[in-house]
Structure formats: C-alpha cells, structure tokens
Design a protein around this motif. Structure first.
Motif, PDB file in Angstrom:
ATOM      1  N   ALA A 120     -47.452  55.534  13.032  1.00  0.00           N
ATOM      2  CA  ALA A 120     -48.214  55.768  12.152  1.00  0.00           C
ATOM      3  C   ALA A 120     -49.695  54.696  11.742  1.00  0.00           C
ATOM      4  O   ALA A 120     -50.528  54.794  12.019  1.00  0.00           O
ATOM      5  N   ALA A 121     -48.665  54.135  10.988  1.00  0.00           N
ATOM      6  CA  ALA A 121     -48.964  53.650  10.049  1.00  0.00           C
ATOM      7  C   ALA A 121     -48.966  51.865  11.171  1.00  0.00           C
ATOM      8  O   ALA A 121     -49.871  51.374  10.850  1.00  0.00           O
ATOM      9  N   ILE A 122     -48.534  51.723  12.252  1.00  0.00           N
ATOM     10  CA  ILE A 122     -48.528  51.301  12.548  1.00  0.00           C
ATOM     11  C   ILE A 122     -50.519  50.637  13.657  1.00  0.00           C
ATOM     12  O   ILE A 122     -51.465  50.077  13.518  1.00  0.00           O
ATOM     13  N   ALA A 123     -50.624  51.721  13.460  1.00  0.00           N
ATOM     14  CA  ALA A 123     -51.380  52.244  14.122  1.00  0.00           C
ATOM     15  C   ALA A 123     -52.662  52.141  13.369  1.00  0.00           C
ATOM     16  O   ALA A 123     -53.469  51.744  13.782  1.00  0.00           O
ATOM     17  N   SER A 124     -53.005  53.035  12.219  1.00  0.00           N
ATOM     18  CA  SER A 124     -53.956  52.489  11.690  1.00  0.00           C
ATOM     19  C   SER A 124     -53.455  51.545  10.857  1.00  0.00           C
ATOM     20  O   SER A 124     -55.063  50.876  10.557  1.00  0.00           O
ATOM     21  N   ALA A 125     -52.887  50.488  10.740  1.00  0.00           N
ATOM     22  CA  ALA A 125     -53.012  48.969  10.239  1.00  0.00           C
ATOM     23  C   ALA A 125     -54.078  48.615  11.665  1.00  0.00           C
ATOM     24  O   ALA A 125     -54.860  47.070  11.893  1.00  0.00           O
ATOM     25  N   LEU A 126     -53.788  48.478  13.011  1.00  0.00           N
ATOM     26  CA  LEU A 126     -54.234  47.792  13.589  1.00  0.00           C
ATOM     27  C   LEU A 126     -55.906  48.661  13.831  1.00  0.00           C
ATOM     28  O   LEU A 126     -56.616  47.688  13.950  1.00  0.00           O
ATOM     29  N   ASN A 127     -55.880  49.685  13.585  1.00  0.00           N
ATOM     30  CA  ASN A 127     -57.376  50.254  13.604  1.00  0.00           C
ATOM     31  C   ASN A 127     -57.959  49.815  12.285  1.00  0.00           C
ATOM     32  O   ASN A 127     -59.301  49.067  12.019  1.00  0.00           O
ATOM     33  N   ASP A 128     -57.165  49.398  10.981  1.00  0.00           N
ATOM     34  CA  ASP A 128     -57.661  48.996   9.664  1.00  0.00           C
ATOM     35  C   ASP A 128     -58.456  47.021   9.879  1.00  0.00           C
ATOM     36  O   ASP A 128     -58.913  46.532   9.328  1.00  0.00           O
ATOM     37  N   ILE A 129     -57.352  46.886  11.215  1.00  0.00           N
ATOM     38  CA  ILE A 129     -58.377  44.976  11.381  1.00  0.00           C
ATOM     39  C   ILE A 129     -59.045  45.127  12.465  1.00  0.00           C
ATOM     40  O   ILE A 129     -59.825  43.817  12.697  1.00  0.00           O
ATOM     41  N   GLY A 130     -59.222  46.444  12.737  1.00  0.00           N
ATOM     42  CA  GLY A 130     -60.267  46.475  13.653  1.00  0.00           C
ATOM     43  C   GLY A 130     -60.116  46.027  15.096  1.00  0.00           C
ATOM     44  O   GLY A 130     -61.060  45.352  15.830  1.00  0.00           O
ATOM     45  N   TYR A 131     -59.348  45.730  15.545  1.00  0.00           N
ATOM     46  CA  TYR A 131     -57.936  46.033  16.626  1.00  0.00           C
ATOM     47  C   TYR A 131     -58.594  46.821  18.029  1.00  0.00           C
ATOM     48  O   TYR A 131     -58.437  48.342  17.207  1.00  0.00           O
ATOM     49  N   ARG A 132     -59.362  46.526  18.369  1.00  0.00           N
ATOM     50  CA  ARG A 132     -59.897  47.581  19.712  1.00  0.00           C
ATOM     51  C   ARG A 132     -58.900  47.148  21.016  1.00  0.00           C
ATOM     52  O   ARG A 132     -60.179  47.478  22.149  1.00  0.00           O
ATOM     53  N   GLY A 133     -57.846  46.431  21.451  1.00  0.00           N
ATOM     54  CA  GLY A 133     -57.668  46.126  22.559  1.00  0.00           C
ATOM     55  C   GLY A 133     -56.587  47.228  22.853  1.00  0.00           C
ATOM     56  O   GLY A 133     -56.653  47.942  22.717  1.00  0.00           O
ATOM     57  N   THR A 134     -56.073  46.344  23.904  1.00  0.00           N
ATOM     58  CA  THR A 134     -55.084  47.186  24.535  1.00  0.00           C
ATOM     59  C   THR A 134     -53.602  47.672  23.542  1.00  0.00           C
ATOM     60  O   THR A 134     -52.719  46.397  22.998  1.00  0.00           O
ATOM     61  N   VAL A 135     -52.966  48.662  23.731  1.00  0.00           N
ATOM     62  CA  VAL A 135     -51.493  48.646  23.563  1.00  0.00           C
ATOM     63  C   VAL A 135     -51.038  48.810  24.488  1.00  0.00           C
ATOM     64  O   VAL A 135     -51.503  50.396  24.953  1.00  0.00           O
ATOM     65  N   GLY A 136     -49.866  49.020  25.012  1.00  0.00           N
ATOM     66  CA  GLY A 136     -49.200  48.997  25.803  1.00  0.00           C
ATOM     67  C   GLY A 136     -47.730  49.647  25.079  1.00  0.00           C
ATOM     68  O   GLY A 136     -47.113  49.035  24.818  1.00  0.00           O
TER      69      GLY A 136
END
Length: 265
Positions: A227-243
């Motif tokens: 959940a923290a990893i997903a939030s961190a990716l969202n916080d940096i503005g990442y909008r690419g692929t998570v596999g």
C-alpha cells in the motif's frame, strides 16, 4: 471469477511465465487478457509468436535480448545483435519495452557468465553498450529497460544488479530510450529502503515489477508494505505500468485480484 471494477492510476500487467502454469502459454495469455491485464513475457524464442500476435492481448514488455553481456567487447556485440532481433519480434507484438540485464541468464535465472567484481573499465563498457542500445531503441521507437536483480537469493553473479548500480548507469546515459525496470521484489532483498529508492529513481522509471518477499508471490503475502509502495508511485506522479512478476500463492485468479486491489487507489 468476475473482473474487478476497481480502478488504478497505473496500467497493470501480469507475467504469463508465472501464473496459470498448468495451462499452455497461449491460454495463459488469453486468460490474463480476459481478466483485464496487460501481458508480460520473457524469452521470446520459446514462444509461438504468431499465436501470441493473434491472441488479442496487449503486451507490456518482454526480454529484449537472447544472449550477450553489457561489459565486454564480444558480449556487447552479441547483446546488440540479439537485441536487434528482439526488436523485430517486439514490433510484431506491439511491445513497447524490452528488458535487459547485466549478463545473459540461463533457464534457472543464473548468469551464463558470472561476474563477482566490477572494474572501472567494465562500467565504461556497460555505459557504451547501453548507449548503443539506446540508439537502437530510438531507431525503432521502443524503450530498453535495465532491470535490477538480487544476487542473494535468485541471481548470484549477475553484474550491475543492484538498483543503485542500474540507476547510475541509466542516469549517466540519460536518454529517453533507456529507462529502469524497477523490480521492487529484487530491491527489497538486495537493498531495502524502498520508498527512498523509488523517489531517487523517479525520473528514470520505465516500468515497475512487483512480488512479495519472501516467496515471490503476489503483494500481501509477505513483508513489503505494498500500500505504501503504491502511494509512493502515485506521489511521484508515476502513471506507467506496474507488472506482477510473481507466483500465485494459491488460486491464480485470486492472486491477480489481490494484486489489482493493492494498486487501485
């Protein structure tokens, strides 16, 4: 199982090499697609490319070479030769990202040519090879992504494996056609401090791969706070692929839904 209606800010993909393993590859690909995910594959030489191309699935990434190494002359030439062949397959399948490692891996994920100590000359050669790969990517409109691996559990003897090393190389090349395949599972085993690593790598992330530790199964089965990893990716503005590049801890479809849920914000 019905397809979840939850949404994600990321494009979600699943590695077909690691789920629905009792089915032929083409059936795995079709099922992953039916469940609403993009598809990742590894070594394209092991697959029926025509069947994959006709499957209707959307493919996210695949291994971008067959053999070769980054940091010696003969190995670099072999890497470029097989990367060029891989690009042609990627174009047939509509695959935008081609995955790289410091050296070729065998069927068990072990390096064909192990390397336990890097020299300055090897760093310079690796950078030169990656620049050549970036040229190839630009020419064909694809992105090569250099993946971090762990050497403690899965891939002993792979050079340039740590995420810090991958970042140093990609940052030094600094070209849009070369990015990082940020593998959270490998980073947790090899380095930890995942949130800080995500922020440091932010400008250079081409794709993110996930699995939990230990066991390399879907998020929620181990020690990583996804959940923290997903939030961190969202916080940096990442909008690419998570596999999801992990095994199912039990039922495959349930594992995929758990993965989807944790990356739906």
């Amino acid at each position: 199982m019905s397809i979840s209606t939850s949404s994600s800010p990321f494009t979600l993909a699943v590695c077909a090499e690691m789920v629905f393993c009792d089915q032929p590859m083409i059936e795995r690909v079709k099922r992953i697609d039916e469940l609403g995910f993009n598809v990742e594959i590894w070594d394209w030489t092991r697959h029926d490319i025509e069947a994959l191309a006709n499957s209707g699935a959307v493919f996210s990434s695949m291994t971008g070479y067959v053999s070769g190494t980054l940091a010696d002359d003969a190995g670099a030439d072999e890497l470029l030769h097989t990367a060029a062949a891989s690009v042609e397959i990627a174009k047939r399948l509509g695959i935008p990202r081609l995955n790289l490692h410091g050296t070729g891996l065998n069927a068990e994920g072990l390096p064909v040519t192990p390397c336990y100590q890097l020299t300055g000359a090897m760093w310079l050669k690796a950078r030169e090879t990656l620049n050549r790969l970036a040229d190839l990517g630009e020419q064909h409109g694809v992105t090569f992504v250099l993946e971090n691996l762990n050497t403690d559990v899965d891939h002993p003897g792979v050079p340039f494996a740590r995420l810090a090393d991958v970042l140093a190389l990609v940052e030094s090349v600094d070209r849009p056609s070369l990015r990082i395949m940020l593998d959270v599972y490998h980073a947790q085993i090899g380095e930890g401090n995942l949130i800080e690593l995500i922020h440091r790598c932010a400008p250079y992330i081409g794709e993110v791969q996930v699995a939990d530790v230990p066991g390399r199964c879907e998020p929620g089965t181990g020690e990583i706070n996804y959940a923290a990893i997903a939030s961190a990716l969202n916080d940096i503005g990442y909008r690419g692929t998570v596999g999801l590049e992990g095994w199912a801890s039990g039922d495959d479809e349930l594992a995929l839904e758990r993965f989807r849920t944790v990356f739906s914000l």
